[in-house]
Write a protein that holds these residues in place. Structure first.
Motif, PDB file in Angstrom:
ATOM      1  N   CYS A 231      -7.905   2.249   0.316  1.00 29.98           N
ATOM      2  CA  CYS A 231      -6.770   1.548  -0.136  1.00 29.98           C
ATOM      3  C   CYS A 231      -7.087   0.791  -1.563  1.00 29.98           C
ATOM      4  CB  CYS A 231      -6.390   0.391   1.147  1.00 29.98           C
ATOM      5  SG  CYS A 231      -5.650   0.704   2.377  1.00 29.98           S
ATOM      6  N   HIS A 277      -5.858   1.183  11.604  1.00 33.05           N
ATOM      7  CA  HIS A 277      -4.711   1.644  10.609  1.00 33.05           C
ATOM      8  C   HIS A 277      -3.301   0.807  11.337  1.00 33.05           C
ATOM      9  CE1 HIS A 277      -6.047   4.050   7.705  1.00 33.05           C
ATOM     10  NE2 HIS A 277      -6.771   4.808   8.282  1.00 33.05           N
ATOM     11  N   ASP A 284       1.153  -4.703   6.519  1.00 31.18           N
ATOM     12  CA  ASP A 284       2.045  -4.411   5.156  1.00 31.18           C
ATOM     13  C   ASP A 284       3.509  -4.519   5.578  1.00 31.18           C
ATOM     14  OD1 ASP A 284      -0.509  -3.981   3.934  1.00 31.18           O
ATOM     15  OD2 ASP A 284      -0.257  -1.844   4.347  1.00 31.18           O
ATOM     16  N   TYR A 291       5.136  -3.330  -0.094  1.00 30.56           N
ATOM     17  CA  TYR A 291       3.853  -2.765   0.551  1.00 30.56           C
ATOM     18  C   TYR A 291       4.414  -1.618   1.398  1.00 30.56           C
ATOM     19  CZ  TYR A 291       1.035  -6.723  -0.714  1.00 30.56           C
ATOM     20  OH  TYR A 291       0.172  -7.533  -1.424  1.00 30.56           O
ATOM     21  N   ARG A 294       2.079   1.694   1.114  1.00 21.72           N
ATOM     22  CA  ARG A 294       0.823   1.690   1.879  1.00 21.72           C
ATOM     23  C   ARG A 294       1.098   1.451   3.537  1.00 21.72           C
ATOM     24  NH1 ARG A 294      -2.967  -3.394   0.092  1.00 21.72           N
ATOM     25  NH2 ARG A 294      -1.801  -4.487   1.694  1.00 21.72           N
ATOM     26  N   HIS A 298      -0.768   3.967   6.129  1.00 19.31           N
ATOM     27  CA  HIS A 298      -1.644   3.432   7.426  1.00 19.31           C
ATOM     28  C   HIS A 298      -1.011   4.187   8.520  1.00 19.31           C
ATOM     29  CE1 HIS A 298      -4.489   0.985   5.543  1.00 19.31           C
ATOM     30  NE2 HIS A 298      -3.262   0.230   5.090  1.00 19.31           N
TER      31      HIS A 298
END
Length: 311
Positions: A231, A277, A284, A291, A294, A298
């Motif tokens: 990340c 995750h 997030d 976010y 990202r 995940h």
């Protein structure tokens, strides 16, 4: 959490630093999910000392953190190559006190990994981080059930499960409940790049533990660092160009080689990967559009872990 004054901090720190504390400046204060934190500057006859103070809202959480810090401090006492910056604690206020370490974190190093010097140093730091983690785990390993810690962790985060479809919830639950006895140890609990600091002569490890457990699978820390490095390099790099998959692979491989071959059930690793995750995806999602990419990444890794567990 009740307010702590500068004079109270001075009274706490004087016996811990073994010298008079003339004044304490509060430079920063931040409230977190389980704790609050102060960045302090203690003025002593030998000069200013940077101190980080963390107060835990729960006495049980404080006791777990204190136990981990004291064990780590004792294990690495006298070691020049490892720094556990613990100073002391104030039990009546559930406060832990630690020296501020000026070294850069692995997360900070990842942001500038496109620079040659930083890249070489980052890979060295990742390898040394893996070595430290293997040493920490080996000191307390034994075989026992591994599912209870993951189940308790998810139970405390029921909002995360609501982000999954009914089928995904079923598959994740089935994966965790299928786990039998496996290696467990005293884990760090939040072994992310932001909690490891690097200098050529030492590695510093901070922020031990999560309130959910004392012991868990070693895979939890191992996976947390793999995910954290990926990340940091993929979504936080300050490179003027695109992130480089080869850099991610090199950093993760350096960490894996430093740690060595991880014994144990591969399904436990997949379960830790899926849960990690899921929790990061939920975090997030709460941050909104900033976010989003990202969060989607995940979720994709979570699905891959569940799919691999069914093969």
């Amino acid at each position: 959490m009740e307010a702590v004054t500068q004079d109270e901090f001075a009274a706490m720190l004087a016996p811990m630093l073994a010298q008079p504390v003339r004044q304490v400046d509060i430079l920063k204060y931040a409230a977190r999910l389980y704790s609050c934190m102060w960045l302090l500057r203690a003025h002593t006859p030998e000069g200013p000392v940077g101190v980080v103070a963390k107060a835990w809202y729960s006495a049980m959480d404080f006791d777990k953190q204190l136990k981990a810090l004291q064990a780590a401090s004792a294990a690495y006492a006298g070691r020049a190559d490892v720094c556990i910056p613990y100073i002391g604690s104030q039990r009546s206020k559930c406060i832990l006190l630690m020296r501020q370490v000026p070294d850069p974190t692995l997360a900070e190093m990842c942001r500038f990994s496109f620079r040659r010097r930083w890249t070489q140093t980052l890979l060295q730091a990742c390898a040394r981080t893996g070595c430290w983690l293997a040493e920490w785990h080996a000191a307390s390993e034994k075989v026992e059930p591994v599912a209870p810690s993951l189940e308790a962790y998810l139970q405390d985060r029921g909002d995360c499960l609501r982000l999954l479809t009914a089928d995904e919830q079923r598959r994740l639950t089935a994966l965790i409940r299928s786990l039998g006895d496996d290696t467990t140890c005293v884990t760090h609990g939040d072994f992310m790049p932001g909690n490891v600091l690097w200098a050529p002569t030492r590695i510093s490890v901070i922020d031990f533990g999560l309130p959910e457990w004392d012991r868990a699978s070693p895979w939890w820390d191992y996976v947390a660092m793999e995910v954290g490095l990926t990340c940091a390099l993929r979504f936080s790099s300050k490179s003027p160009g695109r992130w480089k998959p080869s850099m991610v692979q090199s950093a993760v491989e350096a960490f894996r080689e430093g740690y060595g071959k991880r014994r144990g059930n591969g399904r436990t690793r997949l379960a830790c990967t899926a849960v990690r995750h899921l929790v990061l995806h939920a975090g997030d999602m709460r941050h909104g559009k900033a976010y989003r990419k990202r969060a989607e990444w995940h979720k994709l890794q979570l699905k891959k872990a569940l799919l691999s567990a069914e093969k």
